[in-house]
Design an enzyme around this catalytic site. Structure first.
Site, PDB file in Angstrom:
ATOM      1  N   ARG A  65       0.774  -1.329  -0.075  1.00  9.92           N
ATOM      2  CA  ARG A  65      -0.066   0.003  -0.106  1.00  9.92           C
ATOM      3  C   ARG A  65       0.783   1.310   0.201  1.00  9.92           C
ATOM      4  NH1 ARG A  65      -4.092  -2.363  -2.138  1.00  9.92           N
ATOM      5  NH2 ARG A  65      -5.672  -3.350  -0.854  1.00  9.92           N
ATOM      6  N   ASP A 315      -1.577 -12.887  -1.520  1.00 11.53           N
ATOM      7  CA  ASP A 315      -2.341 -11.712  -2.065  1.00 11.53           C
ATOM      8  C   ASP A 315      -2.873 -10.657  -0.659  1.00 11.53           C
ATOM      9  OD1 ASP A 315      -3.586 -10.079  -3.852  1.00 11.53           O
ATOM     10  OD2 ASP A 315      -5.064 -11.051  -4.558  1.00 11.53           O
TER      11      ASP A 315
END
Length: 424
Positions: A65, A315
């Site tokens: 992120r 993931d």
């Protein structure tokens, strides 16, 4: 350099588990032996007390992120979660803000990772318009694969036009550089979306349980089949990310990993049948591609055991719980669970299978020759994991600042005791 000796361990190899010891000489594995073998003297002796000793896990599919979405997590926080889960090497996806689509942006991200990550950090470059120019002008770019998005997902962007896509596949074939693909058919997803809105009246009214019907098995299979055919046409190494359906297994190859052109990955979320999820909140397991049925989960496990599917990656993708609220068309897709992948997988797979698909095979596929196995000369990235009395995973255990996990309420029977990084 300091030396360590780990004794009374169950050493986990890709094909067996064997009681023994392991000697660490500085940053590398110096020697390995069985219980009957004499071992070297060491500065520090660590008694594993029968715990599993794995090679450090390699997670080739994470979303940390940073930059641009650091309210969900960042490289520092998510790498700490990775280390707590026994992961010592990560490959970070490019769909951040801005998208990692140029050599300059990739170098910035890698530098950030080197300065802040708690584990060995690597990152992808995105295959967007201009990718061929970027790769040709930067032949020394520190890169282990290119990421291609065939289906829209969080932060993704447009793919190259057909002519440039052909050039990309030819260039990657020349360089033996893998292309990792998110394969979903956007046209099928768009049709399914329109049908769902027509049925329920608005985007906000479509129940989250419709997510697997919208991002359907047909959307996955069609996109995977087309890109596999494309890769075979140009002789390009293709890695299908996050396989979700039994249907796609028919597209895969068996045989020695080094000889495969088409390889694949799945995730712990896709291997877990409904009875093993602790939480019943479907929003928490809303990911792209969508989690399918229990029959798919069992078929994917069989394919892993048979060597048809080659790797498991998490993931890992943190969102806030506020972002996860909503409908099938408004709730964010993605789930943070890298911290718990190893304990969860030990309920589903044998230890040696995990060592193969989360250490040895990723190292081979993505060119990390110095790691991935317990062997003299390899990096001393190691994980001690102990079988314990069954316990519930809870949100309170979560290291990621998003503060939740899809495995909240899941019963686990193993804990990561310690993660060793080379040279520490």
């Amino acid at each position: 350099m300091a030396t360590k000796l780990i004794i009374n361990a169950d050493l986990v190899f890709p094909d067996k588990v064997e009681a023994g010891w392991l000697f660490i000489d500085g940053s590398t594995i110096g020697a390995i032996g069985t219980e009957a073998d004499a071992h070297p003297e060491a500065d520090e002796i660590i008694d594993a007390e029968g715990a599993y000793l794995f090679p450090g896990l390699i997670d080739t599919h994470v979303h940390f992120r940073e930059p641009g979405m650091t309210h969900k997590g960042n490289i520092a926080s998510e790498s700490l979660a990775a280390r707590a889960g026994g992961v010592t090497t990560v490959m970070d996806m490019p769909n951040t803000k801005p998208l990692t689509s140029t050599a300059a942006l990739l170098r910035e991200k890698l530098e950030l990772g080197r300065n802040t990550s708690a584990v060995d950090y690597h990152a992808y470059i995105a295959a967007t318009p201009g990718i061929v120019k970027e790769l040709r002008e930067n032949p020394d770019l520190d890169i282990h694969a290119v990421k291609l998005f065939l289906g829209a997902t969080t932060g993704s962007s447009g793919m190259p036009e057909p002519e440039e896509l052909e050039e990309l596949f030819k260039l990657c074939a020349e360089r033996r550089l893998p292309i990792v693909v998110h394969a979903e058919d956007n046209d099928i997803i768009a049709r399914n979306t329109e049908a769902a809105i027509a049925r329920y009246g608005s985007r906000e009214a479509v129940p989250v349980g419709m997510h697997p019907a919208i991002r359907s098995r047909e959307a996955c299979y069609n996109a995977s089949r087309e890109i596999v055919d494309y890769a075979r046409k140009y002789g390009t190494r293709l890695h299908l990310a996050h396989l979700t359906t039994a249907d796609e297994i028919a597209l895969l190859e068996n045989g020695p990993l080094e000889e495969k052109l088409i390889t694949s990955e799945t995730s712990p979320l896709y291997l877990t049948t409904a009875e093993f999820y602790g939480v019943r909140d479907l929003n928490r397991i809303k990911v792209n591609p969508a989690v399918k049925g229990d029959d798919d989960a069992l078929a994917l496990r069989r394919a892993l055991r048979e060597g048809l599917i080659d790797t498991v990656a998490t993931d890992h993708a943190p969102h806030t719980l506020e972002e996860k609220a909503g409908s099938a068309l408004t709730a964010a897709s993605g789930a943070p669970h890298i911290q718990f992948a190893l304990p969860v997988l030990l309920n589903l797979l044998e230890p040696q299978e995990i060592a193969r698909v989360m250490a040895k095979n990723p190292a081979l596929l993505f060119n990390f020759p110095d790691r991935g196995e317990l062997a003299p000369g390899k990096r001393a990235d190691l994980v001690l994991v102990k079988k314990v009395a069954p316990y519930f995973i809870t949100d309170a255990d979560v290291i990621s600042p998003c503060g939740w996990t899809p495995y909240c309420g899941h019963t686990a029977s193993h804990r990561v005791l310690r993660t060793f990084l080379a040279g520490e």
